[in-house]
Scaffold this active site. Structure first.
Site, PDB file in Angstrom:
ATOM      1  CD  GLU A   1       2.611 -59.910 -38.661  1.00 55.82           C
ATOM      2  OE1 GLU A   1       2.251 -60.041 -37.476  1.00 55.82           O
ATOM      3  OE2 GLU A   1       2.997 -60.867 -39.362  1.00 55.82           O
TER       4      GLU A   1
ATOM      5  CB  CYS B   1      10.396 -65.190 -44.921  1.00 50.22           C
ATOM      6  SG  CYS B   1      10.922 -63.465 -45.021  1.00 50.22           S
ATOM      7  CG  ASN B   2       8.361 -64.562 -51.119  1.00 47.72           C
ATOM      8  OD1 ASN B   2       8.606 -65.163 -52.156  1.00 47.72           O
ATOM      9  ND2 ASN B   2       7.212 -64.725 -50.473  1.00 47.72           N
ATOM     10  CB  THR B   3      12.420 -60.598 -47.173  1.00 44.57           C
ATOM     11  OG1 THR B   3      11.270 -59.842 -47.576  1.00 44.57           O
ATOM     12  CG2 THR B   3      13.594 -59.656 -46.995  1.00 44.57           C
TER      13      THR B   3
ATOM     14  CB  CYS C   1       5.288 -60.804 -49.356  1.00 47.34           C
ATOM     15  SG  CYS C   1       5.219 -60.688 -47.547  1.00 47.34           S
ATOM     16  CB  THR C   2       4.459 -66.015 -46.984  1.00 47.42           C
ATOM     17  OG1 THR C   2       5.227 -65.384 -45.950  1.00 47.42           O
ATOM     18  CG2 THR C   2       5.364 -66.887 -47.840  1.00 47.42           C
ATOM     19  CG  HIS C   3       2.849 -61.117 -44.095  1.00 47.38           C
ATOM     20  ND1 HIS C   3       4.135 -61.587 -43.963  1.00 47.38           N
ATOM     21  CD2 HIS C   3       2.432 -60.796 -42.840  1.00 47.38           C
ATOM     22  CE1 HIS C   3       4.484 -61.544 -42.680  1.00 47.38           C
ATOM     23  NE2 HIS C   3       3.468 -61.078 -41.987  1.00 47.38           N
TER      24      HIS C   3
ATOM     25  CE1 TYR D   1      12.674 -60.880 -39.634  1.00 50.06           C
ATOM     26  CE2 TYR D   1      13.137 -62.542 -41.289  1.00 50.06           C
ATOM     27  CZ  TYR D   1      13.103 -62.153 -39.963  1.00 50.06           C
ATOM     28  OH  TYR D   1      13.512 -63.029 -38.997  1.00 50.06           O
ATOM     29  N   GLY D   2      10.887 -56.766 -44.623  1.00 49.25           N
ATOM     30  CA  GLY D   2      10.980 -56.215 -45.978  1.00 49.25           C
ATOM     31  C   GLY D   2      11.686 -54.894 -46.118  1.00 49.25           C
TER      32      GLY D   2
ATOM     33  CG  ASP E   1       6.875 -65.004 -42.514  1.00 51.07           C
ATOM     34  OD1 ASP E   1       7.665 -64.515 -43.345  1.00 51.07           O
ATOM     35  OD2 ASP E   1       5.776 -64.480 -42.247  1.00 51.07           O
ATOM     36  CB  SER E   2       8.969 -61.432 -40.555  1.00 46.83           C
ATOM     37  OG  SER E   2       7.862 -61.209 -41.410  1.00 46.83           O
TER      38      SER E   2
END
Length: 287
Positions: free
Chosen positions: A153, A76-78, A185-187, A45-46, A13-14
């Protein structure tokens, strides 16, 4: 036992968003050894272009190939939206993404589905298309949430400003009477206490990570790749500061991970176009 069975599963992931996927991997696949990579030097990344996301994904997967992983979970969905189909043709191990499992779970949960995601994921229409392919009779709305990843983040989940931003993003979806909200989004599962306090109690939340890991379990079984031996400790790597990643990750992992700094080989000859993404639009997909 074959060497391929003992090999690690790569998860990338980012940043710390992929830890929500890692949590599911540990829960559902407790015997598997994991290599987790956080591309914190290049997050978020988004707001990146499709060309950048594809390049970053290739670089990470090339590095993971050298680490001899047996499977990669794109946490990461993006990257799942913009790079998955391409890189699946370029690497010889299974690569699984979030969007299809998440979409299938959403249509089993409700009829009026909202999806919150990064600007790049929303602009790709990947979730809307996957949801409507799974069930063309549902209604779908997507909301772009560009500030969520940086706030998470920066460890500002409980900041009053984060709640203000969340209310702004969710209000158009609430006005459309959604009954289901999918984390695009996984965040975003890290924000669940904030989101739940704003959404009507009747709205059900769908975390694609749970269904992605179920799919990974089936894939490992079909390919005879399940680990039956001793599990190795999870290996944490990042392109940014290991100390910063470890400090932020501690609250979700329950321990301070020992991270490794990784310098990815980059392809500077790739031309990366600048693309503008409209982060304010609410995308509606009705019958």
């Amino acid at each position: 036992m074959q060497e391929s069975q003992r090999s690690r599963i790569g998860v990338f992931d980012s940043g710390v968003g992929g830890l929500t996927v890692l949590r599911e991997v540990h829960k559902q696949l407790p015997k598997e050894s994991i290599l987790y990579f956080a591309d914190t030097a290049r997050l978020p990344y988004g707001t990146r272009s499709a060309a950048e996301i594809l390049q970053f994904s290739r670089e990470i997967l090339t590095w993971m190939t050298a680490q001899r992983v047996k499977m990669v979970i794109v946490a990461c969905n993006t990257s799942s939206a913009l790079a998955l189909e391409t890189v699946r043709q370029e690497f010889d191990f299974p690569i699984l993404g979030l969007i299809l499992p998440g979409a299938r779970a959403a249509v089993k949960t409700g009829r009026r589905i909202g999806a919150i995601a990064t600007p790049a994921t929303v602009a790709s229409n990947a979730y809307a298309q996957a949801i409507l392919e799974a069930d063309a009779t549902v209604r779908v709305w997507q909301a772009s949430c560009p500030e969520f990843v940086p706030l998470i983040e920066q460890n500002r989940i409980h900041d009053p400003y984060t709640r203000q931003v969340a209310r702004q993003y969710l209000q158009p979806l609430i006005e459309r009477n959604i009954d289901t909200l999918i984390y695009g989004c996984t965040h975003y599962p890290h924000l669940e206490p904030v989101l739940s306090s704003i959404l009507p109690p009747s709205v059900r939340l769908v975390d694609p990570a749970r269904y992605l890991v179920r799919a990974a379990d089936r894939e490992l079984e079909l390919m005879g790749l399940k680990n039956t031996g001793r599990r190795l400790p999870t290996r944490f790597c990042t392109s940014g500061s290991p100390q910063q990643f470890a400090s932020l990750s501690h609250q979700w992992l329950g321990f301070m991970p020992k991270g490794e700094r990784v310098h990815l080989a980059t392809n500077s000859s790739v031309e990366i176009p600048t693309e503008s993404v409209d982060s304010e639009r609410i995308f509606s997909y009705d019958d």
